[in-house]
Design a protein around this motif. Structure first.
Motif, PDB file in Angstrom:
ATOM      1  N   THR A  95       9.171  -1.652   2.538  1.00 15.45           N
ATOM      2  CA  THR A  95       9.022  -0.581   3.527  1.00 15.45           C
ATOM      3  C   THR A  95      10.188   0.406   3.542  1.00 15.45           C
ATOM      4  OG1 THR A  95       9.986  -2.045   5.212  1.00 15.45           O
ATOM      5  CG2 THR A  95       7.589  -2.013   5.013  1.00 15.45           C
TER       6      THR A  95
ATOM      7  N   THR B  71       0.846  -1.196   0.000  1.00 14.64           N
ATOM      8  CA  THR B  71       0.000   0.000   0.000  1.00 14.64           C
ATOM      9  C   THR B  71       0.880   1.244   0.000  1.00 14.64           C
ATOM     10  OG1 THR B  71      -1.800  -1.099   1.192  1.00 14.64           O
ATOM     11  CG2 THR B  71      -1.722   1.309   1.295  1.00 14.64           C
TER      12      THR B  71
ATOM     13  N   GLY C  30      10.042   4.416   4.014  1.00 10.17           N
ATOM     14  CA  GLY C  30       8.780   4.776   4.650  1.00 10.17           C
ATOM     15  C   GLY C  30       7.690   5.198   3.681  1.00 10.17           C
TER      16      GLY C  30
ATOM     17  N   ALA D  41       5.744   3.070   1.870  1.00 13.84           N
ATOM     18  CA  ALA D  41       4.683   2.079   1.706  1.00 13.84           C
ATOM     19  C   ALA D  41       4.605   1.184   2.925  1.00 13.84           C
ATOM     20  CB  ALA D  41       4.939   1.248   0.453  1.00 13.84           C
ATOM     21  N   THR D  42       3.487   0.494   3.035  1.00 14.06           N
ATOM     22  CA  THR D  42       3.307  -0.522   4.063  1.00 14.06           C
ATOM     23  C   THR D  42       3.005  -1.846   3.370  1.00 14.06           C
ATOM     24  OG1 THR D  42       0.922  -0.072   4.256  1.00 14.06           O
ATOM     25  CG2 THR D  42       2.422   1.167   5.706  1.00 14.06           C
ATOM     26  N   LEU D  43       3.214  -2.943   4.098  1.00  9.88           N
ATOM     27  CA  LEU D  43       3.027  -4.262   3.508  1.00  9.88           C
ATOM     28  C   LEU D  43       2.176  -5.119   4.415  1.00  9.88           C
ATOM     29  CD1 LEU D  43       3.930  -6.174   1.140  1.00  9.88           C
ATOM     30  CD2 LEU D  43       5.679  -7.025   2.722  1.00  9.88           C
ATOM     31  N   ASP D  44       1.055  -5.602   3.885  1.00  5.51           N
ATOM     32  CA  ASP D  44       0.284  -6.643   4.549  1.00  5.51           C
ATOM     33  C   ASP D  44       0.828  -7.970   4.019  1.00  5.51           C
ATOM     34  OD1 ASP D  44      -1.684  -8.027   5.981  1.00  5.51           O
ATOM     35  OD2 ASP D  44      -3.032  -8.041   4.250  1.00  5.51           O
TER      36      ASP D  44
END
Length: 329
Positions: free
Chosen positions: A318, A270, A321, A323-326
């Protein structure tokens, strides 16, 4: 990718879904199309590869990139020009060289589908990086949804999974074709599909309504399951979704809804400040680096079977900083 045409697709959800079920669309030439002949039928998908092969090692070097243009026709008006980027002999870096000699080795194949009113060349910043990492990228130009199409037919996207499988069949056959430059250079049992926006719809379709059992993994970039459904079938094929929170063409919620239905190992990258495509075409270089790093490690793991790539993937996703990752891989 223009915003208005794809919004028309979103507004036509019910119609598109009905057309997908019926196996037709507004395309005037659909009924004349050559039938799909994948190497394994959807009904035998359970016997196909079930996740990454263990113990593989992906190339750590960067390759020069070659470019090749092919043209196929699935029948009727379904002419399918194809751009192929591939690892080539020579020094890494620089622009892709047309018809350059293929690098030594056998390379996994990634089938890429462009977005509405797009062309494969729009994604060159991303796709050439995949090829430089050791992948053959096969990118068809679809007959009724690409830029320059004689008549834009937005609902024809439901026919594109069959187009994509047809192109894949033709290109993989070159691995055994006498005197073809790709002879003995294509890893025909290590194949993924990827796509952006309407191409993301096409990609999801290759794992649902038009399941192609040859596919080991999928990458969905700002895509949705509109028209192709979320009945994922066949053997487990890990999926990576990439979506920007500020996407004003395909909403983040629509992409997340499709992601949530994937029953296999999966991850979603994301980008909180990401739009519909800037991280793919190079207009946002930092975001492109994150998307490239994450997708390359995913492909190294799923196609080469390189477990080290899976361990590196979260750090690529990541870094900076952005994006984030599920991570459910």
């Amino acid at each position: 990718m223009r915003r208005q045409p794809f919004r028309a697709v979103l507004a036509a959800t019910t119609v598109a879904t009905t057309l997908a079920v019926l196996g037709c669309s507004g395309g005037s030439g659909s009924s004349a199309a050559e039938p799909l002949r994948p190497s394994a039928s959807p009904t035998s998908a359970s016997s196909a590869a079930a996740g990454p092969r263990p113990g593989g090692v992906a190339p750590s070097r960067r390759f020069a990139v070659g470019r090749r243009e092919l043209t196929y026709n699935r029948g009727g008006d379904r002419r399918l020009p194809v751009t192929v980027w591939y690892p080539a002999k020579g020094a890494a870096g620089g622009s892709p060289q047309r018809d350059a000699r293929v690098a030594d080795g056998r390379f996994p194949v990634v089938l890429f589908s462009h977005g509405l009113t797009g062309r494969p060349s729009d994604y060159r910043p991303l796709l050439t990086r995949w090829s430089a990492a050791g992948f053959v990228v096969v990118a068809p130009t679809y007959p009724h949804t690409s830029r320059g199409a004689s008549e834009l037919q937005v609902l024809d996207v439901v026919n594109q999974p069959a187009d994509a499988s047809y192109v894949l069949t033709r290109v993989l056959a070159l691995a055994d074709a006498a005197d073809d430059p790709f002879r003995n250079h294509l890893a025909v049992d290590q194949v993924a599909a990827a796509g952006h926006s309407a191409g993301g719809v096409t990609t999801i379709g290759l794992f649902t309504a038009g399941r192609d059992a040859r596919l080991d993994a999928g990458i969905v970039l700002a895509g949705t399951a509109l028209g192709v459904g979320t009945t994922f079938s066949g053997s487990a094929a890990p999926q990576l979704f990439v979506h920007g929170k500020l996407d004003d063409v395909v909403s983040y919620q629509a992409g997340k809804a499709a992601y949530d239905r994937v029953p296999w190992p999966k991850a979603m990258l994301t980008l909180p400040d990401g739009d519909h495509g800037g991280a793919l075409r190079g207009s946002d270089e930092r975001a492109l680096d994150v998307v490239t790093g994450t997708t390359v490690e995913f492909l190294r793991w799923t196609l080469y079977g390189d477990a080290r790539a899976l361990r590196r993937l979260p750090a690529q996703a990541t870094r900076g900083g952005l994006a984030t990752l599920d991570d459910r891989l």
